[in-house]
Design an enzyme around this catalytic site. Sequence first.
Site, mmCIF file in Angstrom:
data_model
loop_
_atom_site.group_PDB
_atom_site.id
_atom_site.type_symbol
_atom_site.label_atom_id
_atom_site.label_comp_id
_atom_site.label_asym_id
_atom_site.label_seq_id
_atom_site.Cartn_x
_atom_site.Cartn_y
_atom_site.Cartn_z
ATOM 1 N N PRO A 11 0.786 -1.225 0.000
ATOM 2 C CA PRO A 11 0.000 0.000 0.000
ATOM 3 C C PRO A 11 0.821 1.279 0.000
ATOM 4 C CG PRO A 11 -0.099 -1.104 2.125
ATOM 5 C CD PRO A 11 0.541 -2.053 1.167
ATOM 6 N N ASN A 12 0.304 2.224 -0.765
ATOM 7 C CA ASN A 12 0.818 3.606 -0.849
ATOM 8 C C ASN A 12 2.126 3.737 -1.617
ATOM 9 O OD1 ASN A 12 -1.302 4.944 0.616
ATOM 10 N ND2 ASN A 12 -0.530 3.901 2.428
ATOM 11 N N ARG A 19 5.350 12.684 -2.441
ATOM 12 C CA ARG A 19 5.436 13.261 -1.093
ATOM 13 C C ARG A 19 6.547 12.566 -0.329
ATOM 14 N NH1 ARG A 19 -0.353 12.653 1.456
ATOM 15 N NH2 ARG A 19 0.592 13.862 3.104
ATOM 16 N N TYR A 24 11.538 8.777 1.446
ATOM 17 C CA TYR A 24 11.456 7.730 0.419
ATOM 18 C C TYR A 24 12.174 8.061 -0.891
ATOM 19 C CZ TYR A 24 7.852 5.979 3.565
ATOM 20 O OH TYR A 24 7.184 5.514 4.664
ATOM 21 N N ASN A 75 8.153 -5.582 -0.988
ATOM 22 C CA ASN A 75 8.048 -4.440 -0.094
ATOM 23 C C ASN A 75 6.564 -4.352 0.249
ATOM 24 O OD1 ASN A 75 7.890 -2.081 1.294
ATOM 25 N ND2 ASN A 75 9.018 -0.844 -0.200
ATOM 26 N N ALA A 78 3.122 -0.848 4.740
ATOM 27 C CA ALA A 78 2.682 -0.907 6.142
ATOM 28 C C ALA A 78 2.203 -2.306 6.551
ATOM 29 C CB ALA A 78 1.590 0.124 6.375
ATOM 30 N N HIS A 81 4.231 -4.612 8.922
ATOM 31 C CA HIS A 81 4.213 -4.526 10.383
ATOM 32 C C HIS A 81 2.930 -5.069 11.003
ATOM 33 C CE1 HIS A 81 7.419 -1.873 9.198
ATOM 34 N NE2 HIS A 81 6.575 -1.020 8.646
ATOM 35 N N ASP A 88 1.625 -15.817 6.674
ATOM 36 C CA ASP A 88 1.190 -17.204 6.451
ATOM 37 C C ASP A 88 1.303 -17.583 4.979
ATOM 38 O OD1 ASP A 88 0.648 -17.542 9.133
ATOM 39 O OD2 ASP A 88 -1.517 -17.248 8.953
ATOM 40 N N GLU A 99 12.981 -9.489 1.371
ATOM 41 C CA GLU A 99 12.209 -8.325 1.829
ATOM 42 C C GLU A 99 13.011 -7.054 1.534
ATOM 43 O OE1 GLU A 99 11.553 -8.520 6.037
ATOM 44 O OE2 GLU A 99 10.316 -6.696 6.063
ATOM 45 N N HIS A 101 12.870 -2.637 1.872
ATOM 46 C CA HIS A 101 12.245 -1.368 2.271
ATOM 47 C C HIS A 101 13.109 -0.224 1.783
ATOM 48 C CE1 HIS A 101 9.259 -3.348 4.650
ATOM 49 N NE2 HIS A 101 10.215 -4.115 5.132
ATOM 50 N N LEU A 102 12.458 0.821 1.328
ATOM 51 C CA LEU A 102 13.190 2.007 0.872
ATOM 52 C C LEU A 102 13.902 2.683 2.039
ATOM 53 C CD1 LEU A 102 10.130 3.150 -1.155
ATOM 54 C CD2 LEU A 102 12.328 2.666 -2.225
ATOM 55 N N SER A 103 13.168 2.849 3.124
ATOM 56 C CA SER A 103 13.714 3.544 4.291
ATOM 57 C C SER A 103 14.343 2.534 5.250
ATOM 58 C CB SER A 103 12.593 4.310 5.004
ATOM 59 O OG SER A 103 11.593 3.408 5.469
ATOM 60 N N ARG A 108 13.346 4.452 12.370
ATOM 61 C CA ARG A 108 12.069 5.178 12.371
ATOM 62 C C ARG A 108 11.251 4.826 13.623
ATOM 63 N NH1 ARG A 108 9.321 4.821 6.713
ATOM 64 N NH2 ARG A 108 8.236 6.624 7.627
ATOM 65 N N ARG A 112 7.514 0.486 13.390
ATOM 66 C CA ARG A 112 8.041 -0.005 12.110
ATOM 67 C C ARG A 112 9.215 -0.970 12.313
ATOM 68 N NH1 ARG A 112 5.541 3.481 8.223
ATOM 69 N NH2 ARG A 112 5.195 5.522 9.145
HETATM 70 O O1 CA2 Z 1 10.459 2.023 3.668
HETATM 71 C C1 CA2 Z 1 9.622 1.343 3.067
HETATM 72 O O2 CA2 Z 1 9.809 0.886 1.951
HETATM 73 C C2 CA2 Z 1 8.251 1.099 3.728
HETATM 74 O O3 CA2 Z 1 7.848 -0.225 3.374
HETATM 75 C C3 CA2 Z 1 7.307 2.121 3.127
HETATM 76 C C4 CA2 Z 1 5.916 2.086 3.747
HETATM 77 C C5 CA2 Z 1 5.992 2.140 5.267
HETATM 78 O O4 CA2 Z 1 4.705 1.969 5.823
HETATM 79 C C6 CA2 Z 1 6.919 1.070 5.822
HETATM 80 O O5 CA2 Z 1 6.987 1.209 7.229
HETATM 81 C C7 CA2 Z 1 8.312 1.193 5.238
HETATM 82 C C8 CA2 Z 1 5.072 3.272 3.290
HETATM 83 C C9 CA2 Z 1 5.088 3.578 1.832
HETATM 84 C C10 CA2 Z 1 4.328 4.848 1.624
HETATM 85 O O6 CA2 Z 1 4.993 5.618 0.678
HETATM 86 C C11 CA2 Z 1 4.536 6.877 0.432
HETATM 87 C C12 CA2 Z 1 5.280 7.617 -0.454
HETATM 88 C C13 CA2 Z 1 4.887 8.894 -0.763
HETATM 89 C C14 CA2 Z 1 3.744 9.440 -0.209
HETATM 90 C C15 CA2 Z 1 2.995 8.703 0.665
HETATM 91 C C16 CA2 Z 1 3.389 7.403 0.995
#
Ligand code: CA2
Length: 149
Positions: A11-12, A19, A24, A75, A78, A81, A88, A99, A101-103, A108, A112
């Site tokens: 998601p997202n 943003r 990210y 990836n 959210a 977590h 499963d 796995e 993750h960008l961040s 954080r 997370r």
């Molecule tokens: O760091 C990552 O790749 C995450 O999987 C990104 C997820 C976050 O919930 C994880 O804890 C770590 C969120 C991705 C949302 O990305 C956005 C980018 C721009 C604007 C809004 C959301």
Amino acid sequence: MSSRILVLNGPNLNMLGTREPDVYGNETLADIEAKSVARAETLGLSVTFCQTNTEGELVDWVQQARGEADLIIINAGAYTHTSVALLDALKACDIPVIEVHLSNIHQREEFRHHSFVSKAAVGMICGFGGYGYEMALEAAARILNNSSA
Ligand code: CA2
């Protein structure tokens, strides 16, 4: 035949590049996909790249990957977590999982720091932005014993 890599995004992640560039980066998911496809070609891998905002769709894709993909890079956003359902499915699919993750999720918020996905993964790459997907592809090539890795 090339090894088949399924890259799943949760998601997202379709919002990337619009943003929170400080967290990210500036790349869009389409930019990351294009770089992943190019890197995969040099490694002799074929890549299918998907994104969904829906937990059940991620679970469906993991279930369908059995027999269709040789390795999953994920990836889960959210859902990383929160999702026991995804854990499963990943454990049941009998395909190696990496796995991404960008961040750096450990730098954080506390919520997370825990990942359900990690329990099913060979390893996890975080904190390198979109380049982490290319790193995961290199790891995938090595895991699958591809000669160009
Ligand atoms: O760091 C990552 O790749 C995450 O999987 C990104 C997820 C976050 O919930 C994880 O804890 C770590 C969120 C991705 C949302 O990305 C956005 C980018 C721009 C604007 C809004 C959301």
